[in-house]
Write a protein that holds these residues in place. Sequence first.
Motif, mmCIF file in Angstrom:
data_model
loop_
_atom_site.group_PDB
_atom_site.id
_atom_site.type_symbol
_atom_site.label_atom_id
_atom_site.label_comp_id
_atom_site.label_asym_id
_atom_site.label_seq_id
_atom_site.Cartn_x
_atom_site.Cartn_y
_atom_site.Cartn_z
ATOM 1 N N SER A 266 0.820 -1.211 0.000
ATOM 2 C CA SER A 266 0.000 0.000 0.000
ATOM 3 C C SER A 266 0.853 1.260 0.000
ATOM 4 N N GLY A 267 2.181 1.085 0.202
ATOM 5 C CA GLY A 267 3.090 2.216 0.167
ATOM 6 C C GLY A 267 3.320 2.861 1.512
ATOM 7 N N GLY A 268 4.400 3.645 1.604
ATOM 8 C CA GLY A 268 4.673 4.453 2.772
ATOM 9 C C GLY A 268 5.303 3.747 3.950
ATOM 10 N N LYS A 269 5.506 2.447 3.859
ATOM 11 C CA LYS A 269 6.035 1.690 4.987
ATOM 12 C C LYS A 269 6.993 0.618 4.491
ATOM 13 N N GLY A 270 8.218 0.630 5.023
ATOM 14 C CA GLY A 270 9.205 -0.362 4.632
ATOM 15 C C GLY A 270 10.602 0.224 4.662
ATOM 16 N N THR A 271 11.598 -0.637 4.550
ATOM 17 C CA THR A 271 12.992 -0.192 4.567
ATOM 18 C C THR A 271 13.798 -0.942 3.507
ATOM 19 N N ILE A 272 14.902 -0.339 3.109
ATOM 20 C CA ILE A 272 15.807 -0.986 2.165
ATOM 21 C C ILE A 272 16.424 -2.233 2.786
ATOM 22 N N MET A 273 16.840 -2.147 4.049
ATOM 23 C CA MET A 273 17.470 -3.296 4.698
ATOM 24 C C MET A 273 16.478 -4.444 4.871
ATOM 25 N N GLY A 274 15.211 -4.116 5.067
ATOM 26 C CA GLY A 274 14.196 -5.161 5.110
ATOM 27 C C GLY A 274 14.123 -5.906 3.791
ATOM 28 N N THR A 275 14.193 -5.161 2.689
ATOM 29 C CA THR A 275 14.180 -5.781 1.368
ATOM 30 C C THR A 275 15.408 -6.647 1.146
ATOM 31 N N VAL A 276 16.561 -6.174 1.604
ATOM 32 C CA VAL A 276 17.792 -6.973 1.480
ATOM 33 C C VAL A 276 17.620 -8.302 2.204
ATOM 34 N N LEU A 277 17.043 -8.249 3.391
ATOM 35 C CA LEU A 277 16.783 -9.485 4.142
ATOM 36 C C LEU A 277 15.809 -10.380 3.388
ATOM 37 N N GLY A 278 14.795 -9.778 2.764
ATOM 38 C CA GLY A 278 13.856 -10.546 1.956
ATOM 39 C C GLY A 278 14.538 -11.218 0.776
ATOM 40 N N ALA A 279 15.470 -10.497 0.142
ATOM 41 C CA ALA A 279 16.214 -11.062 -0.991
ATOM 42 C C ALA A 279 17.093 -12.225 -0.538
ATOM 43 N N VAL A 280 17.664 -12.092 0.651
ATOM 44 C CA VAL A 280 18.487 -13.187 1.195
ATOM 45 C C VAL A 280 17.622 -14.421 1.436
ATOM 46 N N ILE A 281 16.424 -14.209 1.976
ATOM 47 C CA ILE A 281 15.511 -15.335 2.215
ATOM 48 C C ILE A 281 15.168 -16.028 0.900
ATOM 49 N N ILE A 282 14.838 -15.240 -0.127
ATOM 50 C CA ILE A 282 14.525 -15.818 -1.442
ATOM 51 C C ILE A 282 15.732 -16.570 -1.996
#
Length: 321
Positions: A266-282
């Motif tokens: 929905s936008g407006g909430k999140g972090t770059i480091m959170g995405t990096v962690l998500g990419a590591v999980i994938i």
Amino acid sequence: MSFRSKIAQFQSLIALFILCVLISFLSDKFLTVNNGWNVLRQISVNIVISVGMTLVVLTAGIDLSVGSILAISGAVTAGLLKNGISIPALNLFIGFSLLGAILSGLIVGSVSGFFSGFTITRFKIPPFVATLAMLTIARGLTMLYTEGFPISELGENFAFFGTGWLLGIPVPVWISGLVILVAVLMTQKTRLGRYIYAIGGNENAARLSGININQVKIFVYSVAGMLAAVGGILVTSRLDSAQPNAGISYELDAIAAVVIGGTSLSGGKGTIMGTVLGAVIIGVLNNGLVLLDVSPFWQQVVKGLVILVAVIIDKQNSKQD
């Protein structure tokens, strides 16, 4: 803060830990140095693309075209590096240096992203539709440019970007690390970063506050396109070949990394480091499924289920907020 809220803050990290423990029990090849570097090298491309996707999603948008932009950017870089530009009518040949070819690929990616952003803001077309159109356009242009054949034998200097090592660390890891650093600083320490979050949080309020919505959106889509081009250059360099079908489904891995990392669709909430962690999980999930010799078809099913669960968790957390 409730216990449930505390758990929600670290749910991605907890998921990664559980995943690593589970795979390590099932495969003795997982917890090895070589496999660790292999995972990091593989996820570097997804991290770079996912960082751009995060900026887009933070504005409550989506970009389905990054996989195709990766392909056309990699193909243009490879084509210019190997063949240059020939204009028979003028009896003219323009050769390209390594730097010139790479810059050209980055420009192609940026312009593609700019086109999506301009279409979205100028004609008020939903991001899903505009980037879906760009997905098709860029894929078609890739096929036209390559004539359906790979462009190979690009030289050792170019191969360094995808397969080389620097100070004991793979070059793609250095590149993804630099992208992460710049993105974190931009989103957390600059006015532009605050604008991106403000637009995703409440676009009308952001407009009334004097933020130029269109400029910011065009910027984030242009950056997403440029980072997709960086991913295309890394993939092309690693394979020593620009494949016409490169990048297929990469947008899905990028979106999965963003959502698993806690960025709200929905936008407006999140972090770059959170995405990096998500990419590591994938990346760990992909690596584990390969080590366990799981069918590629089942791999797609598993990743789809992971994305679905991540979105459900995101919705549940949003209700709690």
